[in-house]
Design a protein around this motif. Structure first.
Motif, mmCIF file in Angstrom:
data_model
loop_
_atom_site.group_PDB
_atom_site.id
_atom_site.type_symbol
_atom_site.label_atom_id
_atom_site.label_comp_id
_atom_site.label_asym_id
_atom_site.label_seq_id
_atom_site.Cartn_x
_atom_site.Cartn_y
_atom_site.Cartn_z
ATOM 1 N N GLU A 45 40.921 34.475 40.846
ATOM 2 C CA GLU A 45 39.957 33.721 40.051
ATOM 3 C C GLU A 45 38.641 34.481 39.873
ATOM 4 O O GLU A 45 37.817 34.102 39.035
ATOM 5 C CB GLU A 45 39.717 32.361 40.701
ATOM 6 C CG GLU A 45 40.949 31.461 40.585
ATOM 7 C CD GLU A 45 40.858 30.225 41.445
ATOM 8 O OE1 GLU A 45 40.236 30.316 42.533
ATOM 9 O OE2 GLU A 45 41.406 29.185 41.063
ATOM 10 N N ASP A 46 38.415 35.524 40.657
ATOM 11 C CA ASP A 46 37.219 36.352 40.504
ATOM 12 C C ASP A 46 37.463 37.526 39.565
ATOM 13 O O ASP A 46 36.544 38.290 39.281
ATOM 14 C CB ASP A 46 36.777 36.925 41.864
ATOM 15 C CG ASP A 46 36.554 35.845 42.907
ATOM 16 O OD1 ASP A 46 36.016 34.789 42.540
ATOM 17 O OD2 ASP A 46 36.925 36.062 44.070
ATOM 18 N N ILE A 47 38.682 37.663 39.098
ATOM 19 C CA ILE A 47 39.058 38.789 38.256
ATOM 20 C C ILE A 47 38.802 38.454 36.790
ATOM 21 O O ILE A 47 39.066 37.338 36.335
ATOM 22 C CB ILE A 47 40.558 39.115 38.455
ATOM 23 C CG1 ILE A 47 40.801 39.627 39.886
ATOM 24 C CG2 ILE A 47 41.046 40.135 37.447
ATOM 25 C CD1 ILE A 47 40.153 40.937 40.198
ATOM 26 N N THR A 48 38.297 39.431 36.057
ATOM 27 C CA THR A 48 38.107 39.263 34.617
ATOM 28 C C THR A 48 39.013 40.239 33.887
ATOM 29 O O THR A 48 38.787 41.451 33.885
ATOM 30 C CB THR A 48 36.644 39.524 34.215
ATOM 31 O OG1 THR A 48 35.798 38.578 34.881
ATOM 32 C CG2 THR A 48 36.472 39.391 32.703
ATOM 33 N N ILE A 49 40.082 39.706 33.315
ATOM 34 C CA ILE A 49 40.986 40.495 32.480
ATOM 35 C C ILE A 49 40.612 40.206 31.033
ATOM 36 O O ILE A 49 41.131 39.282 30.403
ATOM 37 C CB ILE A 49 42.463 40.136 32.742
ATOM 38 C CG1 ILE A 49 42.794 40.250 34.230
ATOM 39 C CG2 ILE A 49 43.382 41.016 31.900
ATOM 40 C CD1 ILE A 49 42.812 41.648 34.772
ATOM 41 N N ASP A 50 39.649 40.975 30.521
ATOM 42 C CA ASP A 50 39.185 40.758 29.161
ATOM 43 C C ASP A 50 39.641 41.911 28.268
ATOM 44 O O ASP A 50 40.400 42.795 28.698
ATOM 45 C CB ASP A 50 37.666 40.585 29.125
ATOM 46 C CG ASP A 50 36.912 41.766 29.739
ATOM 47 O OD1 ASP A 50 37.544 42.814 30.019
ATOM 48 O OD2 ASP A 50 35.683 41.640 29.943
#
Length: 366
Positions: A45-50
């Motif tokens: 949930e702290d990961i940003t896969i943008d």
């Protein structure tokens, strides 16, 4: 799907398979990223896969990466937290199916490369989530976990980590877990382990074991690095050694790209060119504002020390990465430096990913 511009880069004329034996998929510049927010515990949930994360991962040439999910440290319930994190990552992969795919077999690595997708390998950096129940190995296997690192820096129920001064080796439960991992054809990762834990695990395992992210203690005498005896033993039994892009490659903590090459070269000379690869322990996307990050670094280091999980070599002014070997060009630059060192393309191909894929074939497909 984001295009992969390998053909546009001089150093990728051979279209190398690149497998990061331990890395991160994330945009560390995003507000909720662990690196930006200074969080001690990183979860899915702290990961940003943008769009930037995916575009730069493709542009780097990355074929697959072993990510860290589940419990590593903290006050949450290790088992429940790990189950939740696996579910979060399953959602991430489902939402980005055009670009990402879960890796369960060695064949999946090759298929990901053919499809132009990035393979995501589910891995642990601490086996605490097993509790005292060896059958949880079966549960995690069914959920797609393929790499289980026995310990983090501290001791746990399986054995001693690299920062445990007593260096007691494996526990009876640790030995039982290794046998279960062998039965389920999962990788036994000995990164972060204490010396005796590593040697004992490599000797009793029926299948080859790995040290997915480490350095060579003969070059830099720090606990997170592995001795020649450990490296040689793991390789001699068909295992894999991944060299990280971390500060522990230089005694000052300010490791450079040249240090990464030196540690790779030492490992190759010691283990043979068929057993060495890379496990950067970092993302493809670089932190943009190092000055702002530096302001948070002291707090992060202090919190790790307070939690008892830090390693010798960490420091307030020590970046947890190699400054001149980061970002989207990190693998391109490593290729250039290895070529300068006189490495032929066939050897570079092995180090970048073929050796890990071959090791996966030996473990996951046996």
């Amino acid at each position: 799907m984001t295009a992969n511009p390998l053909a546009d880069n001089d150093h990728f004329e051979r279209d190398y398979m690149i497998v990061n034996a331990l890395g991160v998929l994330d945009n560390p510049n995003a507000p909720r990223s662990s690196a930006t927010a200074g969080q001690l515990v990183q979860t899915g949930e702290d990961i940003t896969i943008d769009a930037r994360t995916l575009a730069e991962a493709h542009a780097s040439g990355l074929t697959a990466v072993n990510i860290t999910l589940g419990y590593v440290m903290g006050d949450m319930d290790p088992y429940e937290h790990t189950l939740h994190d696996i579910a979060v990552w399953d959602t991430i992969l489902r939402d980005n199916a055009a670009d990402l795919v879960k890796v369960r077999t060695a064949a999946d690595l090759h298929q990901a490369r053919r499809d132009g997708r990035i393979g995501v390998i589910y891995g642990f950096q601490n086996a605490v989530a097993l509790g005292d129940d060896v059958t949880r190995v079966d549960t995690f296997d069914r959920l797609g976990v393929r790499v289980i690192q026995l310990t983090y820096n501290q001791a746990n129920a399986l054995g001693d980590g690299s920062m445990e001064p007593r260096n007691r080796g494996l526990t009876p439960f640790g030995r039982e877990v290794i046998q279960r991992l062998n039965d389920r054809h999962l990788m036994v990762d000995l990164s972060h382990s204490g010396e005796r834990t590593c040697l004992e695990a490599a000797r009793i395992s029926r299948q080859p074991v790995s040290i997915n992210h480490t350095g060579c203690r003969a070059l830099t005498d720090l606990p997170r690095n592995k001795t020649d005896e450990e490296l040689r033993l793991v390789a001699s039994r068909g295992g894999f050694v991944g060299i990280y892009f971390m500060p522990f490659l230089d005694s000052s903590g300010h490791a450079r790209a040249a240090d990464v090459v030196e540690h790779i070269d030492h490992a190759v000379n010691l283990c043979g060119e068929d057993h060495v690869g890379i496990g950067t322990d970092g993302p493809v996307t670089a932190i943009d504002d190092l000055d702002a990050y530096r302001a948070d670094l002291a707090e992060q280091v202090a919190r790790r020390r307070e939690a008892g999980v830090s390693a010798t070599g960490e420091g307030d002014d020590v970046y947890p990465f190699v400054v001149d070997l980061r970002g989207v060009d990190q693998f391109h630059e490593l290729i250039r430096l290895l070529e300068q060192r006189g490495y032929r393309s066939e050897r570079i191909e092995k180090i970048l990913g073929k050796n890990f894929a071959d090791y996966a074939e030996r473990v996951w497909s046996s």
